[in-house]
Design an enzyme around this catalytic site. Sequence first.
Site, PDB file in Angstrom:
ATOM      1  N   HIS A  78       0.886  -1.389  -0.031  1.00  0.00           N
ATOM      2  CA  HIS A  78      -0.029   0.098   0.208  1.00  0.00           C
ATOM      3  C   HIS A  78       0.874   1.238  -0.638  1.00  0.00           C
ATOM      4  CE1 HIS A  78      -2.140   2.660   2.875  1.00  0.00           C
ATOM      5  NE2 HIS A  78      -3.109   2.660   1.301  1.00  0.00           N
TER       6      HIS A  78
ATOM      7  N   GLU B 291       2.221   2.101  -3.376  1.00  0.00           N
ATOM      8  CA  GLU B 291       0.917   2.096  -4.173  1.00  0.00           C
ATOM      9  C   GLU B 291       0.912   3.891  -3.803  1.00  0.00           C
ATOM     10  OE1 GLU B 291      -3.465   3.837  -3.847  1.00  0.00           O
ATOM     11  OE2 GLU B 291      -3.229   1.089  -2.302  1.00  0.00           O
ATOM     12  N   HIS B 292       0.632   4.500  -2.753  1.00  0.00           N
ATOM     13  CA  HIS B 292       0.128   5.706  -2.744  1.00  0.00           C
ATOM     14  C   HIS B 292       2.365   6.378  -2.719  1.00  0.00           C
ATOM     15  CE1 HIS B 292      -2.742   7.332   0.710  1.00  0.00           C
ATOM     16  NE2 HIS B 292      -2.531   6.064   0.455  1.00  0.00           N
TER      17      HIS B 292
ATOM     18  N   GLU C 270      -5.298   7.245   7.211  1.00  0.00           N
ATOM     19  CA  GLU C 270      -5.816   6.865   6.359  1.00  0.00           C
ATOM     20  C   GLU C 270      -6.219   5.898   8.234  1.00  0.00           C
ATOM     21  OE1 GLU C 270      -6.464   4.663   2.557  1.00  0.00           O
ATOM     22  OE2 GLU C 270      -4.730   4.721   3.121  1.00  0.00           O
TER      23      GLU C 270
ATOM     24  N   GLU D 189       3.271  10.399   2.819  1.00  0.00           N
ATOM     25  CA  GLU D 189       2.694   9.745   2.293  1.00  0.00           C
ATOM     26  C   GLU D 189       2.690   8.742   3.529  1.00  0.00           C
ATOM     27  OE1 GLU D 189       0.540   9.768  -0.070  1.00  0.00           O
ATOM     28  OE2 GLU D 189       1.619  11.564  -0.647  1.00  0.00           O
TER      29      GLU D 189
END
Length: 1257
Positions: free
Chosen positions: A236, A239-240, A316, A309
């Site tokens: 993840h 990806e960011h 998040e 991020e």
Amino acid sequence: MAASTSTSSLSVVGTNLSLPPHRHHRHFHSPSSISTRIRTNRLFLSSSLAFSSPRDARVVHAGLGLRRNTPDVWKHYSSVLSQPTAPVPVRQSCTSCCLASAKKRRSNLPRFVPGAFFDSSSFGLSKDKLRHASVKRVQLPHATVGPDEPHAASTTWQEGVAEKQDLSLFDSELERLEGFLGSELPSHPKLHRGQLKNGIRYLILPNKVPPTRFEAHMEVHVGSIDEEDDEQGIAHMIEHVAFLGSKKREKLLGTGARSNAYTDFHHTVFHIHSPTSTKDSDDLLPSVLDALNEITFHPNFLASRIEKERRAILSELQMMNTIEYRVDCQLLQHLHSENKLSKRFPIGLEEQIKKWDADKIRKFHERWYFPANATLYIVGDIGNIPKTVNQIEAVFGQTGVDNEKGSVATSSAFGAMASFLVPKLSVGLGGNSIERPTNTTDQSKVFKKERHAVRPPVKHTWSLPGSSANLKPPQIFQHELLQNFSINMFCKIPVNKVQTYRDLRIVLMKRIFLSALHFRINTRYKSSNPPFTSVELDHSDSGREGCTVTTLTITAEPKNWQNAIRVAVHEVRRLKEFGVTQGELTRYLDALLRDSEHLAAMIDNVSSVDNLDFIMESDALGHKVMDQSQGHESLIAVAGTVTLDEVNSVGAQVLEFIADFGKLSAPLPAAIVACVPKKVHIEGAGETEFKISSTEITDAMKAGLDEPIEPEPELEVPKELVQSSTLQELKNQRKPAFIPVSPEIEAKKLHDEETGITRLRLANGIPVNYKISKSETQSGVMRLIVGGGRAAEGSDSRGSVIVGVRTLSEGGRVGNFSREQVELFCVNNQINCSLESTEEFISLEFRFTLRNNGMRAAFQLLHMVLEHSVWSDDALDRARQVYLSYYRSIPKSLERSTAHKLMVAMLDGDERFTEPTPSSLENLTLQSVKDAVMNQFVGNNMEVSIVGDFTEEEIESCILDYLGTAQATGNFKNQQQIIPPTFRLSPSSLQSQEVFLNDTDERACAYIAGPAPNRWGFTADGNDLLETIDNASSVNNNGTKSDALQTEGAPRRSLRSHPLFFGITMGLLSEIINSRLFTTVRDSLGLTYDVSFELNLFDRLKLGWYVVSVTSTPSKVHKAVDACKNVLRGLHSNGITVRELDRAKRTLLMRHEAEIKSNAYWLGLLAHLQSSSVPRKDLSCIKDLTSLYEAATIEDTCLAYEQLKVDEDSLYSCIGVSGAQAAQDIAAPVEEEEAGEGYPGVLPMGRGLSTMTRPTT
């Protein structure tokens, strides 16, 4: 960033047996959105064949499904013209990672539960039928099958397990049948597959919806399941960093492109939605491919971007850690306890996310991001396939070639590895396949890095018969934030790849069987106090989990949990033992075929993103990809071979893990998980500890299975709700006719050639708008809008409208017909109807097919609701109980309790905008709620709009027959009696508040809100801003573009004098503020992961408001609120730029262009066109829409901004924090609480749904 769950429910490889994806337009509602529009679990007149997943079922249910709107805490309709359509995200967003459902996208095609049943259908296996089926099969076009996807889910049973078949046929018939059923299904004739020499695979599908746009998705076959113990969340993170760090992606934003990304267990996907060319006619595909190449294979792991991020992901993680997320984690942990799926959630672990440096992240990227581990999908308005292939080769051809080592020769073009490296490519639309030659010097090259043969690479323990000693006891997850009881019973088996007609036939039989179960359970809403809230059976394939899972989900009030389990398992056993009846088989088989026929007719209306999602998921599961026409023809071919005995045999296998629970022959459940509250409310005793044990759960299951069972009786289904003789009598008595549309115009019919809109008015006062549209073949939609809504509730009848609408839906009866009969009438006629209440309106919306008099049937149902609706005390009791549950659940939701406290403060405690309190509910009577609703149903207060593929004669005949004969005459007097809502006088001590919620984990959110005008320029203090602005414009005419909208022909009204001035400019302003909030609060300051600005612009009520929703951590939430306030007020000092305005225009115009062929979108455009309570809505609001956007200037947008009250005396804020510090409890008193979206405390249907993380933008 949002994760995707790839659950394909009974997905039938393009056969339309699976529900088409319902498009959410990549717009994810975060907890902070607090949109309280509720899609209830208890459906009204819901006939459903949608058993792919319970969450899909709500999209498709036929019947009067109640789509109830509670008081919308923030969001009204997002469209400038008040149509309730899902907005398309305006900027790029990166949606990544967690346990979310691949059902995140659904088709925006109208989807019906298929309808009328052919009584002449025979299900015997006659030679004629077999011969007919064979002909159907060979006529279907074929294309290349493409490489044998090695990442498809495992379909291998453990040794000794085999499928049982029992066909009583003559040998010759059996041999012919076996030959047909064993043959392969056809492949999609337009799908082109290929592979570059470095291993990248690509799929290209020409598709013209939407026109001049395309989707480019890069799927990398790596996800959280590939992480080592010290890398949890690193997929993840990459990806960011890769996505948001790409400069080439940023350059595309000025072209009107949108981008996004997500991470899941088994893959990471980067995607771009782009125009095919720029304004200068430059081809955009090479630039899009170049951006994807940079994102995927050449990211810059800059320390600054990694830190940005890292902060975003940590925010998040806290934001998404809702009780729903925690429940979903529990379900997956127990379902997959034997493998890594139970402990590799894509969001990762906080302590590890804080530690990784650039080197650690880069090494994971190098290990998994190589060409042979990626697949490129291009779907859209692509005309030249060879050119597209050349463009792919030009951008990606050299990627990774120099880094790969080692080779192994392979000489056979038919070997497995040759198939992997040298796939066939279909170049003709007719399906002729040719080998695409590759460089012969590279044909022997095999790469050192290869993707896993099976994705995800885990080993499952299948649900097989075994001794009770191996039975896992039910697991119990208990938490103080849970409100209601729920239990999930899981059965896990290998995926059955749908490759042959036999595979398709099995899927069809399962769908028939499960359709019957769903309908039967829904008919149990008869008693005043039903034992369950919902019972859902989901049988679905999951590419993300690599298995097929059957789930029985039961939700109930805690006090009823044992009875709920008993009823559910008893009904499952009854269906398993007796099977479906011949009538049910006929009904649901024919319904499925009609649904398939409808989708086949809509083949040219499926969006590119829906097609792409379907292909990606089908490939992951190993299913054959067909187009809609092929799917329908294949379904027709196998339907004639289906028998009642086989349907019941196949269905029984699905249910035996529950129906035979405890027997040696029964498959052992993979897991049984109950999620329950720690405390429950008991009348007279208050909050009491809730006690439950695994043994009690097992005993309740056994008690239900031990109860005696009886076979299902056949139901008589009405062919008509209004008999022809009755209709003729009504026409003779009431003499339906059209009258002049308005007193100023003598014409009884006004038709506008430019828009195709026709306006009529009936003698009973009902105005009607219709538009003939061929965009959705043989489909139509109709909406009745009734003015008033909750705003019409008096001070002594709070809750009467919202509870009354719910009562009407709970009853589900019209005339002398029972609920079951009306539901089956909807199934037979492919009608989908929803009933909705808002602050301003009550509405009934119908979706129907034009086949077999489907439109006439829909009008009959509308007529019966208007004339012969049935109200009952038991339905009122159920409705009252629903809202009591909503109310009591508020203190258990951080977002809803925070939003509620702010709303109470801002609107001065007006209960019409919150849930009715227990005292208000207690005061309601059946007569009071009936009067509150039905008194609004009078001619001059109603408006009907219809859009569809009908003729003028067909629609006007239905209008006269069924609307013209309704006794709707009268005048709605309540408009004058409605007490207008007002904002609290400021300044006030309530303008800045906080809420604290006891929780085991820390989270924080905040809302900032303030007054705005309504869509037409009216304010709560009585001002008409449009008149003020228009006067100022005429006096101070400076010649800007907004002063004259020049179009073809005569100039049109100036923007500032146009009724839609505020609708247009407020929409543009919303886009601009959203962009600034993301750039400042999220990207620059790192104070949040999710921040958004939304406007609630009413049509009838003379006020509106804006709201900023922000999630953060407890330590940063106050700074985040201050930063949001600074952005709101910053437009004064930091003016709007031309670039910002242009981007906002492009976004809104693209959204308009993408939706303009949709029937539902046109229904929204027609809304209020003849409404007396929305006098400023006229045809120019539709005809001028595009030119209005284009004409808007910075000055216009600034004028709109001046009407947003953002000063300290007008702005309200509330901060919510959850954690273990009970002493800080400052939550709102329970008397003020209100409910939010869905069944509060009731878990969303579908594994992993709530764990979807939110978009970055």
